[in-house]
Design an enzyme around this catalytic site. Structure first.
Site, PDB file in Angstrom:
ATOM      1  CB  SER A   6      -0.953   0.136   1.134  1.00 30.61           C
ATOM      2  OG  SER A   6      -0.211   0.049   2.485  1.00 30.61           O
ATOM      3  N   GLY A   7       0.402   2.429  -0.066  1.00 27.50           N
ATOM      4  CA  GLY A   7       0.838   3.839   0.237  1.00 27.50           C
ATOM      5  C   GLY A   7       2.166   3.737  -0.842  1.00 27.50           C
ATOM      6  CB  ILE A   8       5.382   5.601   0.085  1.00 33.25           C
ATOM      7  CG1 ILE A   8       4.554   7.121   0.502  1.00 33.25           C
ATOM      8  CG2 ILE A   8       6.571   5.551  -0.480  1.00 33.25           C
ATOM      9  CD1 ILE A   8       5.362   7.564   1.547  1.00 33.25           C
TER      10      ILE A   8
ATOM     11  CG  ASP B 253       2.796  -5.367   2.769  1.00 34.82           C
ATOM     12  OD1 ASP B 253       3.011  -4.174   2.346  1.00 34.82           O
ATOM     13  OD2 ASP B 253       1.869  -5.533   3.700  1.00 34.82           O
TER      14      ASP B 253
ATOM     15  CG  ASP C 119       5.798  -8.965  11.110  1.00 36.99           C
ATOM     16  OD1 ASP C 119       6.207  -7.989  11.173  1.00 36.99           O
ATOM     17  OD2 ASP C 119       4.958  -9.617  12.170  1.00 36.99           O
ATOM     18  CB  VAL C 120      10.351  -5.705   8.978  1.00 42.36           C
ATOM     19  CG1 VAL C 120      10.140  -5.875   7.540  1.00 42.36           C
ATOM     20  CG2 VAL C 120       9.507  -4.599   9.597  1.00 42.36           C
TER      21      VAL C 120
ATOM     22  CE1 TYR D  26       6.105   7.394  11.531  1.00 41.93           C
ATOM     23  CE2 TYR D  26       6.349   9.823  11.424  1.00 41.93           C
ATOM     24  CZ  TYR D  26       6.367   8.590  10.834  1.00 41.93           C
ATOM     25  OH  TYR D  26       6.467   8.355   9.321  1.00 41.93           O
TER      26      TYR D  26
ATOM     27  CE  LYS E 285       9.193   6.398   9.982  1.00 39.37           C
ATOM     28  NZ  LYS E 285       9.577   5.486   8.706  1.00 39.37           N
TER      29      LYS E 285
ATOM     30  CB  THR F 177       0.108   7.049   3.043  1.00 36.80           C
ATOM     31  OG1 THR F 177       0.247   7.263   4.257  1.00 36.80           O
ATOM     32  CG2 THR F 177       1.056   7.900   2.054  1.00 36.80           C
TER      33      THR F 177
END
Length: 268
Positions: free
Chosen positions: A32-34, A53, A76-77, A164, A168, A199
């Site tokens: 999904s998304g980016i 994913d 799953d990371v 968050y 990052k 997103t």
């Protein structure tokens, strides 16, 4: 001044500078998304794309959308053993893109330890494990481009974004470290720092008109970004167009981090 090339240099074919023919790209978070847009963009430039994913059906959907030799891989990371296994099973990877991430929007005093660990385990620990597993194989082969996703929140914070933002900022520093350690072996590592992008991760804000407009107004372009607008940066960092770029954190934020916005003087 003349443009003199060394004997070991060949003048680039600029028409092919962004092409990725013959290269394998793994996009983690491609469902999904980016990540979804990145996978499509890399494939459009000739890469064989593995759409990875945690949502297996979503990964398969994107792989089917791309067609050709694109494949899906459920991953799953947060599962360290699964990440190591993926690096082994997927073989020679030329480009690695990691877009997977999560966010719990709460003030620090309202955060639970479980919520903290949820954000850190995916955004930061997951990046660490992916860098180590896939980076080791790239170092062995002496080539590769790693692209992780940081955020403008690595340098600008607002209430409710603390954990968050910390995760990052950690991603940015891990990428810089990887660049210094992997570079001598021919492996590049860079990060992209998106601004406010439409997103699934930002759905909470998008659903509130006043909040949505406030964020649009903060960008010097006066709007939100769209996921496809990140794809060009991914292709650039994956390709030979960025062959001398490593350790960079590339903002794609509509100018959010360059203006403080408290005073707008006359144009003339």
């Amino acid at each position: 001044m003349t443009d003199t090339l060394r004997p070991d240099q060949a003048r680039p074919d600029y028409a092919q500078l962004f092409r990725l023919d013959g290269r394998t790209a793994v996009v983690i978070g491609a469902g999904s998304g980016i990540g979804r847009e990145s996978a499509q963009a890399l494939a459009a430039q000739g890469a064989r794309v593995v759409c990875a994913d945690i949502d297996g059906p979503a990964a398969k959907e994107v792989a089917a959308l791309i067609g050709g030799d694109a494949t899906a891989y459920e991953l799953d990371v947060r599962d360290r053993e699964a990440v190591q296994r993926a690096a082994e099973e997927l073989g020679d990877v030329d480009v690695l893109v990691l877009t997977a991430g999560t966010h719990v929007r709460k003030r620090l005093l309202d955060y639970s330890v479980e919520e903290f660990e949820r954000v850190i385990s995916l955004n930061l620990t997951g990046t660490f494990d992916v860098l180590r597993a896939f980076g080791a194989r790239m170092v062995e082969r002496g080539r590769g481009s790693i692209i992780a996703f940081s955020s403008m929140r690595a340098v600008t914070v607002e209430p409710g974004q603390g954990v968050y933002s910390a995760s990052k900022a950690g991603v940015a520093q891990l990428i810089r470290s990887a660049a210094t350690e992997f570079g001598p072996y021919g492996v590049r590592a860079n990060a992209i720092a998106p601004g406010i992008i439409e997103t699934p991760l930002t759905a909470q804000i998008m659903a509130q008109p006043h909040w949505y407009q406030a964020y649009a107004d903060k960008s010097v372009l006066g709007r939100w970004g769209r996921a496809p607008e990140l794809a060009g940066a991914v292709v650039y960092l994956a390709s030979d167009a960025s062959s001398f770029v490593t350790g960079a954190v590339l903002p794609v934020d509509g100018g959010w981090t360059v203006a403080d916005g408290r005073f707008e003087p006359p144009a003339t």
